[in-house]
Motif scaffolding. Structure first.
Motif, PDB file in Angstrom:
ATOM      1  N   SER A 153       8.150   9.507   3.175  1.00 52.09           N
ATOM      2  CA  SER A 153       9.271  10.331   2.721  1.00 52.09           C
ATOM      3  C   SER A 153      10.369   9.478   2.102  1.00 52.09           C
ATOM      4  N   ALA A 154      10.719   8.364   2.759  1.00 50.52           N
ATOM      5  CA  ALA A 154      11.775   7.489   2.239  1.00 50.52           C
ATOM      6  C   ALA A 154      11.354   6.838   0.930  1.00 50.52           C
TER       7      ALA A 154
ATOM      8  N   ARG B 203       0.833  -1.203   0.000  1.00 47.30           N
ATOM      9  CA  ARG B 203       0.000   0.000   0.000  1.00 47.30           C
ATOM     10  C   ARG B 203       0.871   1.257   0.000  1.00 47.30           C
ATOM     11  N   LEU B 204       1.957   1.237   0.771  1.00 44.93           N
ATOM     12  CA  LEU B 204       2.872   2.374   0.796  1.00 44.93           C
ATOM     13  C   LEU B 204       3.390   2.663  -0.609  1.00 44.93           C
ATOM     14  N   ARG B 205       3.850   1.643  -1.315  1.00 46.14           N
ATOM     15  CA  ARG B 205       4.382   1.850  -2.654  1.00 46.14           C
ATOM     16  C   ARG B 205       3.311   2.350  -3.611  1.00 46.14           C
ATOM     17  N   THR B 206       2.112   1.767  -3.537  1.00 46.54           N
ATOM     18  CA  THR B 206       1.026   2.167  -4.440  1.00 46.54           C
ATOM     19  C   THR B 206       0.625   3.621  -4.224  1.00 46.54           C
ATOM     20  N   THR B 207       0.463   4.036  -2.981  1.00 47.80           N
ATOM     21  CA  THR B 207       0.012   5.402  -2.702  1.00 47.80           C
ATOM     22  C   THR B 207       1.091   6.430  -3.044  1.00 47.80           C
ATOM     23  N   VAL B 208       2.351   6.079  -2.796  1.00 49.65           N
ATOM     24  CA  VAL B 208       3.416   7.032  -3.123  1.00 49.65           C
ATOM     25  C   VAL B 208       3.567   7.145  -4.638  1.00 49.65           C
TER      26      VAL B 208
ATOM     27  N   ARG C 261       1.157  13.444   4.105  1.00 51.74           N
ATOM     28  CA  ARG C 261      -0.087  13.595   4.876  1.00 51.74           C
ATOM     29  C   ARG C 261      -0.990  12.372   4.740  1.00 51.74           C
ATOM     30  N   ASP C 262      -0.611  11.439   3.870  1.00 53.57           N
ATOM     31  CA  ASP C 262      -1.406  10.215   3.696  1.00 53.57           C
ATOM     32  C   ASP C 262      -1.601   9.521   5.029  1.00 53.57           C
ATOM     33  N   ARG C 263      -2.843   9.080   5.264  1.00 55.65           N
ATOM     34  CA  ARG C 263      -3.134   8.332   6.495  1.00 55.65           C
ATOM     35  C   ARG C 263      -4.298   7.393   6.223  1.00 55.65           C
TER      36      ARG C 263
ATOM     37  N   MET D 120       6.401  15.974  -2.003  1.00 58.01           N
ATOM     38  CA  MET D 120       6.539  15.108  -0.834  1.00 58.01           C
ATOM     39  C   MET D 120       5.810  15.693   0.380  1.00 58.01           C
ATOM     40  N   SER D 121       5.819  17.018   0.510  1.00 51.92           N
ATOM     41  CA  SER D 121       5.181  17.659   1.658  1.00 51.92           C
ATOM     42  C   SER D 121       3.683  17.359   1.717  1.00 51.92           C
ATOM     43  N   VAL D 122       3.083  17.084   0.575  1.00 52.12           N
ATOM     44  CA  VAL D 122       1.666  16.700   0.528  1.00 52.12           C
ATOM     45  C   VAL D 122       1.523  15.192   0.692  1.00 52.12           C
TER      46      VAL D 122
END
Length: 347
Positions: free
Chosen positions: A338-339, A296-301, A316-318, A311-313
């Motif tokens: 961020s990473a 999910r992290l990879r898909t959303t980023v 804010r993903d949660r 990146m600053s926006v």
């Protein structure tokens, strides 16, 4: 079996004191402990100019604090770390640690978050066996897994890690020594010295007599210096932080590399000891929560990058469901975003 304990205080904080255990590679009688105490204490203090010394004493193993260990297979023991991120309450003692006792020697898997925790692990080992501790195997560089390493070197162990472990520790040593004491408290780290591995290994078998360990370095994943340890007799894989249980995974390497490692078939593995959380877990089901989070992290980023979000926006993903599933989600997830963003924007 007797052990030398030295009362020591921080020179900069004279009220911050503790007894430190000075291990010997071979078991000592009470007489041997007393006769060598002055020389051993003086030598140890030379390596610790930040400390002032008080009295010393010799104590039997039964009188020492011992870290809880549970046996998950014959000769294979695990200490389960405390919940959450490092803080002054848990003293940073959040990682799972392993001990393998063979007929010819002992190996330790990860050293804990401080010298104090390593001392308690050493005492728990000595309560079970006086065999030589041949190896300390570090699964990666992070302080909760590696900061107790110096104690085991003093006890005679060779420190092993992935080929890039030494460089990883050296690159972060200064920042850790600035940031980590405020997290866990100066008292928790009294007498703690960071130790580099004696050598790196990419693929090695360690025979302990009736216990065979296979050490294997991993391409960049959780970090760039991950190492797994497979206990052949029980089919148990110590994953280090390549698998998390309950505590949110933290990304200090490559999300692509991490997911690639999780996708590799491992028919020989029956169960795993994750870096954090209750252990053992079945394989591969025990890694599914880690995989789901990272996917999910990879898909959303990737979606954020494709949409032109900075990146600053993106940080804010949660996801409320993920937040409810994992400890420390709101602290660690923005860092993971961020990473991952820094990695994936170059795809």
């Amino acid at each position: 079996m007797f052990h030398l304990l030295l009362h020591a205080c921080l020179a900069a904080e004279p009220a911050t004191c503790a007894e430190r255990l000075l291990p010997a590679p071979a078991p000592l009688t009470e007489e041997e402990c007393h006769s060598t105490a002055a020389e051993r204490a003086a030598g140890w203090l030379l390596r610790h100019p930040e400390l002032t010394a008080g009295p010393s004493r010799c104590a039997p193993t039964a009188d020492l604090p011992q870290l809880p260990l549970k046996e998950i297979a014959p000769g294979l023991l695990v200490h389960e770390g405390q919940d959450g991120l490092p803080d002054t309450a848990n003293r940073g003692e959040i990682a799972n640690l392993g001990v393998v006792i063979g007929s010819q020697g002992i190996a330790v898997i990860d050293a804990g978050a401080s010298r104090a925790q390593a001392e308690s692990l050493f005492s728990a080992i000595r309560a079970r066996s006086d065999l030589p501790i041949r190896a300390l195997i570090l699964t990666h560089m992070h302080p909760d897994h590696s900061f107790g390493a110096d104690l085991f070197r003093e006890a005679g162990a060779e420190i092993l890690g992935a080929p890039r472990l030494a460089a990883g520790i050296e690159a972060r040593a200064a920042s850790w020594m600035e940031s980590y004491p405020p997290q866990v408290g100066n008292g928790a780290l009294l007498g703690t010295l960071m130790a580099l591995p004696d050598r790196g290994t990419a693929d090695e078998r360690l025979e302990l007599g009736g216990a065979t360990l296979h050490l294997r370095a991993v391409a960049t994943a959780h970090t760039d210096n991950d190492l797994t340890v497979f206990h052949a007799q029980s089919g148990t894989l110590f994953t280090g932080d390549l698998v998390f249980n309950e505590l949110l995974p933290t990304l200090d390497g490559s999300v692509n590399g991490w997911l690639a490692w999780l996708d590799e078939p491992r028919p020989e593995v029956r169960r795993i000891v994750a870096g954090h959380g209750p252990a053992p877990l079945p394989w591969p089901d025990g890694a599914e929560a880690t995989r789901t989070y990272l996917e999910r992290l990879r898909t959303t980023v990737r979606a954020a990058i494709a949409a032109g979000q900075p990146m600053s926006v993106a940080i804010r993903d949660r996801d409320p469901a993920e937040a409810a599933r994992w400890q420390a989600y709101d602290t660690s997830h923005p860092r993971n975003v961020s990473a991952a963003y820094a990695e994936l924007e170059w795809e």
